[in-house]
Scaffold this motif. Sequence first.
Motif, mmCIF file in Angstrom:
data_model
loop_
_atom_site.group_PDB
_atom_site.id
_atom_site.type_symbol
_atom_site.label_atom_id
_atom_site.label_comp_id
_atom_site.label_asym_id
_atom_site.label_seq_id
_atom_site.Cartn_x
_atom_site.Cartn_y
_atom_site.Cartn_z
ATOM 1 N N PRO A 1 0.821 -1.216 0.000
ATOM 2 C CA PRO A 1 0.000 0.000 0.000
ATOM 3 C C PRO A 1 0.854 1.265 0.000
ATOM 4 N N VAL A 2 0.343 2.307 -0.662
ATOM 5 C CA VAL A 2 1.058 3.578 -0.766
ATOM 6 C C VAL A 2 0.145 4.721 -0.344
ATOM 7 N N ARG A 3 0.751 5.859 -0.020
ATOM 8 C CA ARG A 3 -0.013 7.080 0.253
ATOM 9 C C ARG A 3 -0.257 7.804 -1.067
ATOM 10 N N MET A 4 -1.450 8.396 -1.188
ATOM 11 C CA MET A 4 -1.798 9.030 -2.452
ATOM 12 C C MET A 4 -2.529 10.347 -2.239
ATOM 13 N N ALA A 5 -2.576 11.148 -3.297
ATOM 14 C CA ALA A 5 -3.368 12.376 -3.359
ATOM 15 C C ALA A 5 -4.151 12.340 -4.668
ATOM 16 N N SER A 6 -5.180 13.177 -4.767
ATOM 17 C CA SER A 6 -5.944 13.210 -6.019
ATOM 18 C C SER A 6 -6.783 14.469 -6.098
ATOM 19 N N ILE A 7 -7.011 14.910 -7.312
ATOM 20 C CA ILE A 7 -7.966 15.970 -7.614
ATOM 21 C C ILE A 7 -8.846 15.440 -8.738
ATOM 22 N N PHE A 8 -10.160 15.290 -8.453
ATOM 23 C CA PHE A 8 -11.052 14.735 -9.472
ATOM 24 C C PHE A 8 -12.229 15.647 -9.776
ATOM 25 N N ALA A 9 -12.084 16.937 -9.449
ATOM 26 C CA ALA A 9 -13.104 17.926 -9.813
ATOM 27 C C ALA A 9 -12.449 19.018 -10.648
ATOM 28 N N SER A 10 -13.195 19.570 -11.588
ATOM 29 C CA SER A 10 -12.750 20.708 -12.399
ATOM 30 C C SER A 10 -11.412 20.450 -13.086
ATOM 31 N N PRO A 11 -11.426 19.881 -14.296
ATOM 32 C CA PRO A 11 -10.180 19.599 -15.028
ATOM 33 C C PRO A 11 -9.256 20.804 -15.081
ATOM 34 N N GLN A 12 -8.002 20.592 -14.690
ATOM 35 C CA GLN A 12 -7.029 21.686 -14.599
ATOM 36 C C GLN A 12 -5.798 21.429 -15.462
ATOM 37 N N GLY A 13 -5.905 20.484 -16.412
ATOM 38 C CA GLY A 13 -4.744 20.180 -17.238
ATOM 39 C C GLY A 13 -5.161 19.558 -18.554
ATOM 40 N N THR A 14 -4.166 19.175 -19.340
ATOM 41 C CA THR A 14 -4.420 18.564 -20.645
ATOM 42 C C THR A 14 -3.493 17.383 -20.854
ATOM 43 N N ALA A 15 -3.976 16.436 -21.657
ATOM 44 C CA ALA A 15 -3.176 15.291 -22.078
ATOM 45 C C ALA A 15 -3.276 15.181 -23.594
ATOM 46 N N VAL A 16 -2.127 15.214 -24.261
ATOM 47 C CA VAL A 16 -2.079 15.158 -25.719
ATOM 48 C C VAL A 16 -1.331 13.888 -26.132
ATOM 49 N N PRO A 17 -1.888 13.076 -27.066
ATOM 50 C CA PRO A 17 -1.196 11.858 -27.499
ATOM 51 C C PRO A 17 0.193 12.166 -28.062
ATOM 52 N N GLU A 18 1.175 11.329 -27.666
ATOM 53 C CA GLU A 18 2.530 11.510 -28.190
ATOM 54 C C GLU A 18 3.334 10.222 -28.007
ATOM 55 N N ASN A 19 3.856 9.696 -29.097
ATOM 56 C CA ASN A 19 4.753 8.536 -29.073
ATOM 57 C C ASN A 19 4.190 7.356 -28.287
ATOM 58 N N GLY A 20 2.918 7.055 -28.518
ATOM 59 C CA GLY A 20 2.308 5.912 -27.843
ATOM 60 C C GLY A 20 1.911 6.178 -26.410
ATOM 61 N N GLY A 21 2.084 7.402 -25.959
ATOM 62 C CA GLY A 21 1.703 7.767 -24.598
ATOM 63 C C GLY A 21 1.014 9.106 -24.590
ATOM 64 N N TRP A 22 1.309 9.903 -23.565
ATOM 65 C CA TRP A 22 0.639 11.197 -23.394
ATOM 66 C C TRP A 22 1.622 12.266 -22.933
ATOM 67 N N ARG A 23 1.451 13.443 -23.458
ATOM 68 C CA ARG A 23 2.200 14.606 -22.986
ATOM 69 C C ARG A 23 1.243 15.411 -22.109
ATOM 70 N N VAL A 24 1.588 15.539 -20.836
ATOM 71 C CA VAL A 24 0.666 16.090 -19.833
ATOM 72 C C VAL A 24 1.212 17.365 -19.212
ATOM 73 N N SER A 25 0.349 18.350 -19.084
ATOM 74 C CA SER A 25 0.644 19.551 -18.311
ATOM 75 C C SER A 25 -0.598 19.883 -17.491
ATOM 76 N N GLY A 26 -0.390 20.345 -16.264
ATOM 77 C CA GLY A 26 -1.544 20.676 -15.438
ATOM 78 C C GLY A 26 -1.149 21.300 -14.124
ATOM 79 N N GLU A 27 -2.134 21.909 -13.490
ATOM 80 C CA GLU A 27 -1.946 22.535 -12.182
ATOM 81 C C GLU A 27 -3.213 22.260 -11.386
ATOM 82 N N TRP A 28 -3.070 21.532 -10.276
ATOM 83 C CA TRP A 28 -4.233 21.062 -9.517
ATOM 84 C C TRP A 28 -4.185 21.593 -8.087
ATOM 85 N N PRO A 29 -4.996 22.631 -7.798
ATOM 86 C CA PRO A 29 -5.007 23.190 -6.447
ATOM 87 C C PRO A 29 -5.817 22.337 -5.459
ATOM 88 N N PHE A 30 -5.586 22.611 -4.189
ATOM 89 C CA PHE A 30 -6.292 21.959 -3.079
ATOM 90 C C PHE A 30 -6.043 20.452 -3.037
#
Length: 412
Positions: free
Chosen positions: A127-156
């Motif tokens: 088991p691990v410790r985790m955090a999450s933000i699942f309200a109000s999308p604050q970033g983007t994921a763009v397909p790249e080289n079989g994966g995703w290029r992600v940028s985002g800023e998630w407050p609170f």
Amino acid sequence: MTDTTVAPASARITATEAPPASLTAEIVQKIHAYGPLLRENALLADRNRVLPQQSVDALEESGALRIAALRRYGGYEGGASMLLEVARTVGFYDPAAAWCTVISNGSVMLANRYGDDLLDEVFADGPVRMASIFASPQGTAVPENGGWRVSGEWPFASNSSHSAWAIGILFIKDADEQPGAAPRIGFAMMRRGEYEVKDTWYTIGMRGSGSNTMVTENLWLPQNRIITFEQLMGPGYERDPEATFGRRLTPHLTMSTTIQAASLGAAAAALDFVTEKAQTRPITYTNYKRQIDSGAFVQNLGQVSMKIDSARLLLERSAAMIDAAAAGTEPMPLEERARNRGGIGHAGHELVDAVNDLCWLHGTAAFAEHSLLGRMWRDINTGTRHASITAPMGYELHGNGITDTEYISAKL
């Protein structure tokens, strides 16, 4: 006790129901043993705006942070009732620690909706410790080289300072997306070091939750690190006869129910504090040498206790219904989810009323800078106003269910 050996994908443990109540009682007993430490460290958490590592270690050692992890990874795969009871016990000593307990476990519950290949990586060492933000999308994921290029800023992002992994909600920018089409919503799983924690959490309550801002920029993630809104929040696993109990737990209602536990525990601590002080504390400008000599005081204290009890019963009802649904393959009907959301909001309203009443009963000393009652007042008034549990929205959702009108939120 649960075996902490991690089982590979080829040796899955089948868990079709919540663990026994005796396990919850065992964890609660350990938390009470750590209680004096948690309460003492709550002052440091409030001052420094983050839980001390000593408190995190105590939560780890009690088992409070492994409730949501699947049994095959050494977790308890507990349900909403287990998390509610454990977190309200933690909240009696430190509401912020209880908040982080729920967020960490709730985030693991969300992670359980990802594929087995990724879960084997995330929980490779247990088991691990985790955090999450699942309200109000604050970033983007763009397909790249079989994966995703992600940028985002998630407050609170509560517990982000102590998390090993984190989930952030974002928009998926598909290459074949039609002009004008609504972008898909997804969730990115990030390992610590792939995101930074920006110091932004300056509040008067729940300060120790360390709900700072997670930030990442131009991060490449493999394909399996992003799943869609429907995969994470949808009823697919809830209907799957092959899914284990922990994967069938409905995510949003479970988080909403259990996150109120911190304020529930805080209200109980506030009631105990005022009751104890009333044995010797006079009522200023009256002939009462002790507050308990006043019939009005005693009556009002009884009323406060009933408000806290009613909040607890509403939350326990919601948790029990969540667990019952997760033990089978029939998702909880929307109108029942909405009814429970109304109950969760009402529970928060009752807890705020209760702690406000306690401050009236205790007197202006409640607002001394280092008063335990004052800190509980700040934490409860802050915590109950979280967007997913605020009373006005809960009441309206319940009203939608009663009147068969369109629900104001898709997250039920």
